[in-house]
Structure formats: C-alpha cells, structure tokens
Motif scaffolding. Structure first.
Motif, short mmCIF file in Angstrom:
data_model
loop_
_atom_site.label_atom_id
_atom_site.label_comp_id
_atom_site.label_asym_id
_atom_site.label_seq_id
_atom_site.Cartn_x
_atom_site.Cartn_y
_atom_site.Cartn_z
N LEU A 99 0.84 -1.20 0.00
CA LEU A 99 0.00 0.00 0.00
C LEU A 99 0.87 1.24 0.00
CD1 LEU A 99 -2.46 -1.13 2.82
CD2 LEU A 99 -2.88 -1.24 0.37
N GLN A 100 0.42 2.27 -0.72
CA GLN A 100 1.16 3.52 -0.76
C GLN A 100 0.17 4.67 -0.70
OE1 GLN A 100 4.65 4.26 -0.84
NE2 GLN A 100 3.69 6.22 -0.32
N ALA A 101 0.23 5.43 0.39
CA ALA A 101 -0.65 6.59 0.55
C ALA A 101 0.02 7.84 -0.02
CB ALA A 101 -0.97 6.80 2.02
N SER A 102 -0.79 8.72 -0.58
CA SER A 102 -0.28 9.99 -1.11
C SER A 102 -1.39 11.03 -1.08
CB SER A 102 0.22 9.80 -2.55
OG SER A 102 -0.83 9.40 -3.40
N GLY A 103 -1.01 12.28 -1.35
CA GLY A 103 -2.01 13.33 -1.46
C GLY A 103 -2.05 14.30 -0.29
N GLY A 104 -1.24 14.06 0.72
CA GLY A 104 -1.22 14.95 1.85
C GLY A 104 -0.63 16.30 1.50
N GLY A 105 -0.78 17.25 2.40
CA GLY A 105 -0.23 18.58 2.17
C GLY A 105 -0.72 19.55 3.21
N LEU A 106 -0.49 20.82 2.94
CA LEU A 106 -0.90 21.90 3.83
C LEU A 106 -2.14 22.57 3.26
CD1 LEU A 106 -0.39 23.87 6.20
CD2 LEU A 106 1.10 25.16 4.64
N VAL A 107 -3.16 22.72 4.09
CA VAL A 107 -4.40 23.34 3.65
C VAL A 107 -4.96 24.20 4.78
CG1 VAL A 107 -5.80 21.36 4.38
CG2 VAL A 107 -6.65 22.86 2.56
N GLN A 108 -5.68 25.22 4.42
CA GLN A 108 -6.31 26.07 5.43
C GLN A 108 -7.58 25.42 5.96
OE1 GLN A 108 -6.85 29.96 3.65
NE2 GLN A 108 -4.89 30.66 4.47
N ALA A 109 -7.94 25.77 7.16
CA ALA A 109 -9.18 25.27 7.74
C ALA A 109 -10.35 25.59 6.81
CB ALA A 109 -9.41 25.90 9.11
N GLY A 110 -11.22 24.61 6.65
CA GLY A 110 -12.34 24.75 5.74
C GLY A 110 -12.06 24.24 4.34
N GLY A 111 -10.81 23.95 4.06
CA GLY A 111 -10.41 23.48 2.75
C GLY A 111 -10.60 21.99 2.58
N GLY B 247 -4.01 -2.71 15.51
CA GLY B 247 -3.44 -4.05 15.65
C GLY B 247 -4.18 -5.12 14.86
N ASP B 248 -5.38 -4.79 14.37
CA ASP B 248 -6.16 -5.76 13.60
C ASP B 248 -5.75 -5.81 12.13
OD1 ASP B 248 -9.22 -4.88 15.35
OD2 ASP B 248 -7.69 -6.38 15.82
N MET B 249 -4.99 -4.82 11.68
CA MET B 249 -4.67 -4.73 10.27
C MET B 249 -3.55 -5.68 9.86
SD MET B 249 -6.81 -2.46 9.22
CE MET B 249 -7.95 -3.07 10.48
N ASP B 250 -3.67 -6.19 8.62
CA ASP B 250 -2.67 -7.11 8.11
C ASP B 250 -1.55 -6.39 7.35
OD1 ASP B 250 -5.28 -9.44 7.19
OD2 ASP B 250 -4.09 -9.35 9.02
N TYR B 251 -1.89 -5.27 6.71
CA TYR B 251 -0.92 -4.57 5.87
C TYR B 251 -1.05 -3.07 6.11
CZ TYR B 251 -1.05 -9.03 3.43
OH TYR B 251 -1.00 -10.36 3.13
N TRP B 252 0.10 -2.40 6.02
CA TRP B 252 0.14 -0.95 6.20
C TRP B 252 0.95 -0.31 5.08
CZ3 TRP B 252 -2.33 1.91 9.85
CH2 TRP B 252 -2.87 1.22 10.95
N GLY B 253 0.53 0.90 4.74
CA GLY B 253 1.34 1.71 3.85
C GLY B 253 2.06 2.77 4.65
N LYS B 254 3.02 3.44 4.03
CA LYS B 254 3.65 4.58 4.67
C LYS B 254 2.64 5.73 4.68
CE LYS B 254 8.38 3.40 3.45
NZ LYS B 254 9.63 3.84 2.78
N GLY B 255 2.74 6.57 5.67
CA GLY B 255 1.77 7.62 5.84
C GLY B 255 2.01 8.83 4.96
N THR B 256 1.01 9.69 4.93
CA THR B 256 1.11 10.97 4.24
C THR B 256 0.62 12.05 5.21
OG1 THR B 256 0.50 12.18 2.22
CG2 THR B 256 -1.18 10.74 3.15
N LEU B 257 1.37 13.13 5.30
CA LEU B 257 1.10 14.16 6.30
C LEU B 257 0.05 15.15 5.79
CD1 LEU B 257 1.73 15.60 8.98
CD2 LEU B 257 3.61 16.77 7.78
N VAL B 258 -0.95 15.37 6.62
CA VAL B 258 -1.97 16.39 6.36
C VAL B 258 -1.85 17.44 7.47
CG1 VAL B 258 -4.43 16.89 6.28
CG2 VAL B 258 -3.52 14.81 5.20
N THR B 259 -1.66 18.68 7.06
CA THR B 259 -1.56 19.78 8.02
C THR B 259 -2.64 20.80 7.69
OG1 THR B 259 0.84 19.48 8.18
CG2 THR B 259 -0.07 21.54 9.01
N VAL B 260 -3.48 21.07 8.68
CA VAL B 260 -4.58 22.03 8.50
C VAL B 260 -4.28 23.25 9.36
CG1 VAL B 260 -7.05 22.42 8.58
CG2 VAL B 260 -6.16 20.12 8.13
N SER B 261 -4.11 24.38 8.72
CA SER B 261 -3.79 25.61 9.46
C SER B 261 -5.06 26.36 9.80
CB SER B 261 -2.86 26.49 8.63
OG SER B 261 -3.50 26.89 7.44
N SER B 262 -5.03 27.05 10.93
CA SER B 262 -6.22 27.79 11.37
C SER B 262 -6.24 29.20 10.82
CB SER B 262 -6.26 27.82 12.90
OG SER B 262 -5.07 28.39 13.40
#
Length: 124
Positions: free
Chosen positions: A3-15, A109-124
């Motif tokens: 698994l490979q997660a993507s699409g994270g980023g910096l976004v303003q609140a409400g976005g 702990g129930d999951m069999d497989y994991w991907g690396k994470g993607t960071l989501v930052t929401v600014s106020s």
C-alpha cells in the motif's frame, strides 16, 4: 499487499484534500481498506473503512459528514476525500488493509498490511 498513501499537504481550515491509497499485489482488490491517522503525541486512530465491493463504508464520528471514502478497483486505488477540514484533522494519515469488513472502530493491531503515511496539516 503493498500500500502507498499519497495526497497529503498543507491546507487552510475549511479546505479540502483528497488522499489516495494505491494497492498492489495479486489479490489487492479483494482486501478491505481502512484509513487511520496519528496526530503528534496521540495514538493512531481509525478514520474510515470501505469494503471490497464499495457498497459498505463506515466512518469515525469525528469525520462523518465531512470525509468520504471510495475505491476504484480497476485502478486498485482507495480515496479519502476530506472536506471542511479542521486543525484537529492534522495528522499523518495511513491506509491499511485486512480481509474483513466490520462496521466499527477498528484497532490498528487488527490490520494485516500498512502503507507509509502521508502528512496532512490544516492551518487555522
């Protein structure tokens, strides 16, 4: 299943942001895919899950009505559309898979497989 997660980023609140989880492996389309998130200093928590046929979904109360999980089995990809984002949604988001759909808050702990994470930052 890989698994490979993507699409994270910096976004303003409400976005909005859309995360993707690309799966590979011989039977990847038959797996139930979950999204989890982990905020700084906090435990990893369940966000949403989708069954392999896409008709069954379940969400944590904290994201219900704002996030939508979907999947495109032809592309072996699961999406997490996140709208009306709040600063408290800031976290590293992970996709994970197992073979069982249960409409409840699953444990990491129930999951069999994991991907690396993607960071989501929401600014106020």
């Amino acid at each position: 299943v890989q698994l490979q997660a993507s699409g994270g980023g910096l976004v303003q609140a409400g976005g909005s942001l859309r995360l993707s989880c690309a799966a590979s492996g011989r039977t990847s389309s038959n797996y139930v895919v979950h999204w989890f998130r982990q905020a700084p200093g906090k435990e990893r928590e369940f966000v949403a899950v989708i069954g392999w046929g896409s008709s069954r979904t379940y969400y944590a109360d904290s994201v219900k009505g704002r996030f939508t999980i979907s999947r495109d089995n032809a592309k072996n990809t699961v999406y997490l559309q996140m709208n009306s984002l709040k600063p408290e949604d800031t976290a590293v988001y992970y996709c994970a898979a197992d073979s069982v759909f249960i409409a409840t808050m699953r444990s990491p702990g129930d999951m069999d497989y994991w991907g690396k994470g993607t960071l989501v930052t929401v600014s106020s």
